[in-house]
Scaffold this motif. Sequence first.
Motif, short mmCIF file in Angstrom:
data_model
loop_
_atom_site.label_atom_id
_atom_site.label_comp_id
_atom_site.label_asym_id
_atom_site.label_seq_id
_atom_site.Cartn_x
_atom_site.Cartn_y
_atom_site.Cartn_z
N ALA A 57 0.82 -1.22 0.00
CA ALA A 57 0.00 0.00 0.00
C ALA A 57 0.85 1.26 0.00
CB ALA A 57 -0.92 0.00 1.21
N TRP A 58 2.17 1.12 0.19
CA TRP A 58 3.07 2.28 0.22
C TRP A 58 3.84 2.47 -1.07
CZ3 TRP A 58 1.90 5.52 3.84
CH2 TRP A 58 1.24 5.03 4.98
N ARG A 59 3.53 1.63 -2.06
CA ARG A 59 4.07 1.86 -3.41
C ARG A 59 3.48 3.18 -3.92
NH1 ARG A 59 2.31 -2.30 -8.03
NH2 ARG A 59 4.07 -3.58 -7.38
N TRP A 60 4.29 3.92 -4.63
CA TRP A 60 3.87 5.21 -5.21
C TRP A 60 3.36 6.17 -4.14
CZ3 TRP A 60 1.53 1.64 -9.25
CH2 TRP A 60 2.43 1.47 -10.31
N ARG A 61 4.11 6.25 -3.06
CA ARG A 61 3.88 7.27 -2.04
C ARG A 61 5.23 7.88 -1.70
NH1 ARG A 61 -1.09 6.94 0.94
NH2 ARG A 61 -2.24 4.98 0.61
N ALA A 62 5.18 9.06 -1.12
CA ALA A 62 6.42 9.67 -0.63
C ALA A 62 7.07 8.75 0.39
CB ALA A 62 6.13 11.04 -0.01
N LEU A 166 5.94 8.43 -11.63
CA LEU A 166 4.64 8.17 -12.22
C LEU A 166 3.64 9.14 -11.61
CD1 LEU A 166 3.43 6.01 -14.28
CD2 LEU A 166 2.34 5.04 -12.24
N ALA A 167 2.99 9.93 -12.44
CA ALA A 167 2.13 11.03 -11.95
C ALA A 167 0.67 10.74 -12.22
CB ALA A 167 2.56 12.34 -12.60
N HIS A 168 0.17 9.62 -11.76
CA HIS A 168 -1.24 9.29 -12.02
C HIS A 168 -2.16 10.15 -11.15
CE1 HIS A 168 -4.89 7.04 -12.79
NE2 HIS A 168 -4.25 6.45 -13.80
N GLY A 179 4.68 12.36 -7.38
CA GLY A 179 4.98 11.63 -8.60
C GLY A 179 6.48 11.54 -8.80
N ASN A 180 7.20 12.55 -8.29
CA ASN A 180 8.67 12.53 -8.35
C ASN A 180 9.21 11.77 -7.15
OD1 ASN A 180 9.55 14.07 -10.73
ND2 ASN A 180 8.44 15.78 -9.79
N PHE A 181 8.81 10.49 -7.04
CA PHE A 181 9.14 9.72 -5.86
C PHE A 181 10.65 9.48 -5.72
CE2 PHE A 181 4.88 8.40 -7.30
CZ PHE A 181 4.15 8.84 -6.21
N ALA A 253 0.69 12.95 -16.41
CA ALA A 253 -0.54 12.26 -16.05
C ALA A 253 -1.08 11.48 -17.23
CB ALA A 253 -1.57 13.28 -15.56
N GLY A 254 -0.98 12.03 -18.43
CA GLY A 254 -1.41 11.31 -19.62
C GLY A 254 -0.61 10.05 -19.85
N ILE A 255 0.69 10.12 -19.63
CA ILE A 255 1.56 8.95 -19.77
C ILE A 255 1.17 7.89 -18.75
CG2 ILE A 255 3.93 8.15 -19.45
CD1 ILE A 255 4.82 10.90 -20.60
N ALA A 256 0.89 8.31 -17.51
CA ALA A 256 0.50 7.37 -16.46
C ALA A 256 -0.84 6.72 -16.76
CB ALA A 256 0.45 8.09 -15.12
N GLU A 257 -1.78 7.50 -17.31
CA GLU A 257 -3.09 6.94 -17.64
C GLU A 257 -2.98 5.93 -18.78
OE1 GLU A 257 -4.95 10.73 -18.14
OE2 GLU A 257 -6.13 10.51 -16.30
#
Length: 498
Positions: A57-62, A166-168, A179-181, A253-257
């Motif tokens: 659950a902490w993937r793609w979080r700061a 990844l900037a979803h 997104g800039n993790f 965001a478009g790339i992530a989508e």
Amino acid sequence: MRKAQASAFLASASPTASDALVRPVTLATDALALEGEARDGVVAYLGIPYARPPVGAWRWRAPRPLPAGETVRNLGRFGPDCAQPYLPAMGEQNVEPASTSEDCLYLNVWAPADAGERAYPVMVWLHGGGFRIGGSSLPLYNGDVLAREGVVVVTLNYRLGRLGFLAHPAWQEDGDSAGNFGLLDQCEALRFVRRHIGAFGGDPDNVTLFGESAGGSSVLYLMASPRARDLFDRAIVQSGAIDLPEFDRARMAGIAEAFAANAGLATPDAAGLRALPLETVLGTGPQDKTDTMPFIDGDVVPCGLYEAFAQGRVAPVPLLIGGTDHEAGFFPPGFSLRVIDAMGPARWRQAQAFLDPEQSDYARAARLATDLFVTLGTRRVARAHAANGHATYRYEFAYVPPGARGDALGAVHTDDIPYVFGNALPAGAGATAEALRRRWVAFARSGQPTADGQRPWPAYWPDDETLLHVTDDGERLGPEPGRARLDFLASLDSLQIN
């Protein structure tokens, strides 16, 4: 001033510079309980966690700081490098897939064996690899030799590729619009260094951030980031002022989508994305190298790099910056040759006035590709930082070892790394490496890259653009090579190479 933490080194005997044996060493403080190894006057502590694992659950979080009051323990070996695809074209820049994981936020420390008795300058290395591959376990980045010059060396991992950038829009569901993790990971590692490096004998008030390629770009991004400006005191950028696209959040965001759609998520939410199998994250759909790089988010990256430097909205720290004279030689010939088509017939003919007519089309295109890829950006950053009143030193690394000269056009991208770390040096390069390493350490110590007995290296100023040139015949000071050529290329605003 920050107070260095008291430390206790427990060993069977204190290692000396003549020790060839490896000896176990324990570092114990109120916050740390680390097992290290002493060899030849240097103690290495490997696999130190600097943040909680960014998994599940902490993937793609700061990154989350380590729990307050919990004693930090290390693995005693390199921690896993960050999960990444294997890219055959990158050769030795790759790490072994079996040694990678999402649980990758570890750092390593090499300290002089007497570091408990004095405070040494600290040098924190950010590895390269296009923000997609690489890791601190690569033998090239072993800190033994550099630490023997009288510094505490830190290397670290940070999240890469889609896991790192990844900037979803789904992240905003839980109040996290990051997104800039990968850059946030670097910031958390630097906070760990500020907090704990005194226990290793490092001076927490004298931290030099240095890196090459994407690692050098990271140094520049952190100089420009409000999140990081107080986390280091000097900066070294090796081939890092790269021609990067710097997309905005909407584009990312478009790339992530598109990635989420390729992964089969018709209506993706944060939980669904975080539940994707790792192999899907690493391998689903086409992935251009520019899709997973730092982007302008208005927070971690508040604006474009060159805009930030031009406006002086960066950390006011001494900066040492440069590159190699044949950066483009790192890549296949097509990387350089496409410059000819990108310029078009008219501009290619104009460019010939600044190039050697006796060289091949490839050699001339590679000269321009090197300029466009790194040299122009390096000059632009150095000029801006100096013009804003900050100590700036610029170099060009053009040394090719005797056994490789022949028809070599120069030193390629990444060629300077062995000279700084003292690892995997080619025959005959020892004196050049020692001189360069001493300059890097002198800069880390005092902000001036001149060690005892070396020729003074003057600062780079807009009215006196003197560079240190590292050549086959030794070091020399001189002006910008090919200034008219660079001015011509700078006038072609729409021309990009990366």
